[in-house]
Enzyme design. Structure first.
Site, PDB file in Angstrom:
ATOM      1  N   LYS A 224       0.826  -1.220   0.000  1.00 19.29           N
ATOM      2  CA  LYS A 224       0.000   0.000   0.000  1.00 19.29           C
ATOM      3  C   LYS A 224       0.850   1.255   0.000  1.00 19.29           C
ATOM      4  CE  LYS A 224      -4.374  -1.827   1.154  1.00 19.29           C
ATOM      5  NZ  LYS A 224      -5.433  -2.073   2.084  1.00 19.29           N
ATOM      6  N   ARG A 258      -3.741 -10.092   4.625  1.00 16.63           N
ATOM      7  CA  ARG A 258      -4.058 -10.155   3.188  1.00 16.63           C
ATOM      8  C   ARG A 258      -2.837  -9.653   2.434  1.00 16.63           C
ATOM      9  NH1 ARG A 258      -6.172  -6.839  -0.733  1.00 16.63           N
ATOM     10  NH2 ARG A 258      -7.636  -7.816  -2.174  1.00 16.63           N
TER      11      ARG A 258
HETATM   12  C1  9MG Z   1      -9.964  -5.611  -1.407  1.00 16.92           C
HETATM   13  N1  9MG Z   1      -9.033  -5.014  -0.458  1.00 16.92           N
HETATM   14  C2  9MG Z   1      -8.010  -4.172  -0.748  1.00 16.92           C
HETATM   15  N2  9MG Z   1      -7.377  -3.819   0.386  1.00 16.92           N
HETATM   16  C3  9MG Z   1      -8.025  -4.459   1.398  1.00 16.92           C
HETATM   17  C4  9MG Z   1      -7.854  -4.492   2.784  1.00 16.92           C
HETATM   18  O1  9MG Z   1      -6.942  -3.761   3.393  1.00 16.92           O
HETATM   19  N3  9MG Z   1      -8.688  -5.254   3.512  1.00 16.92           N
HETATM   20  C5  9MG Z   1      -9.664  -5.976   2.920  1.00 16.92           C
HETATM   21  N4  9MG Z   1     -10.459  -6.721   3.707  1.00 16.92           N
HETATM   22  N5  9MG Z   1      -9.864  -5.978   1.592  1.00 16.92           N
HETATM   23  C6  9MG Z   1      -9.065  -5.222   0.862  1.00 16.92           C
END
Ligand code: 9MG
Length: 284
Positions: A224, A258
């Site tokens: 990010k 994730r």
């Molecule tokens: C789809 N998506 C993109 N970034 C995300 C994040 O930080 N959390 C979740 N749950 N989905 C995300």
């Protein structure tokens, strides 16, 4: 070993190790060189690679939620995600579908999705009702201020941690009232979704505040821009900071991370697991 649908909720609740959710984007952003057929094949191959690297869950998304991204209609999103989901059904790996659209949720559940990852926290009309009857399906409720198109235009909070936590509490209550039990929910503060760098850092630093909500915490920090804002690295050079952020999120209480880089994240978390197990042996 393949999971049966009703086992998935137990799988998340009972795992004493943090779980790795590998990211599969089936979007033209990520597959700029071909049509949908090529995107589908690449996504399936990428998913199999992430399974080999040790992903515990895969999260398949057909609509980008990056800042400034454009809306994709329901039919297009279905055409992107369902063939990938179907192709992975016999791998036995639990599949999450990243969507906010009730129609996509319903089709994905029919096609075998175990989890719905909704960056809009089931706020869209019909979303709660689409999920409620499917008692084996887990949901991730994520916080976002604004919409992906405009969320990074001057996000404002008085106290980001309490406001995000209050929102998630309200969404848990709405889900419970619609018949979705607490053990089917996961919460996520939504790093980068309508937040400045300072907001994101406060949320990461105080992530353990969210444990009192009574659900597992999911954290998505991988690649990010908040990480690039600290290190100056471009999106395709953020491996080290992504792994560090995933590890810190777990230390601060995340149960699911994730990530794009499954192999590297898995190695970092193996060190975390070894240290935690050694401490618990020591405690006994
Ligand atoms: C789809 N998506 C993109 N970034 C995300 C994040 O930080 N959390 C979740 N749950 N989905 C995300």
């Amino acid at each position: 070993m393949p999971l049966f649908p009703h086992d998935f909720i137990d799988f998340i609740a009972s795992s004493n190790q943090p779980l790795i959710m590998g990211i599969i984007n089936v979007t033209p952003d990520s597959f700029s060189d071909g049509g949908l057929f090529l995107s589908t094949r690449k996504a399936i191959a990428h998913a199999k690679n992430l399974i080999d690297e040790g992903a515990d869950i895969l999260d398949i998304g057909g609509e980008s939620t990056r800042p400034g991204s454009q809306y994709v209609n329901t039919d297009e999103e279905l055409m992107r995600v369902i063939p990938v989901l179907e192709a992975l059904a016999d791998t036995g790996i639990p599949i999450s579908i990243d969507t906010s659209k009730p129609e996509v949720m319903k089709h994905a559940i029919e096609a075998g999705a175990f989890m719905i990852n909704d960056v809009n926290a089931l706020c869209n009309p019909g979303a709660l009702e689409a999920i409620a009857p499917h008692r084996h399906v887990q949901v991730c409720l994520m916080h976002m201020q604004g919409t992906p198109q405009r969320m990074q235009t001057n996000p404002q909070y008085k106290d980001v941690v309490s406001e995000v936590k209050y929102f998630l509490q309200q969404r848990i209550q709405a889900a419970n009232a619609a018949g979705i039990a607490l053990n089917r929910l996961v919460v996520d503060p939504g790093f980068g979704f309508g937040k400045t760098l300072q907001h994101n850092l406060s949320l990461l630093n105080q992530l353990n505040e969210f444990t009192t909500l009574g659900t597992p915490i999911l954290a998505g920090l991988s690649r990010k821009s908040m990480l690039g804002a600290i290190t100056g690295n471009n999106i395709d050079q953020r491996l080290h900071e992504s792994v560090a952020a995933a590890l810190l999120a777990v230390i601060k209480g995340a149960k699911i991370v994730r990530v794009h880089d499954v192999k590297a994240s898995k190695a970092a978390l193996a060190i975390y697991n070894a240290l935690r197990d050694c401490d618990s042996q020591f405690d006994q």
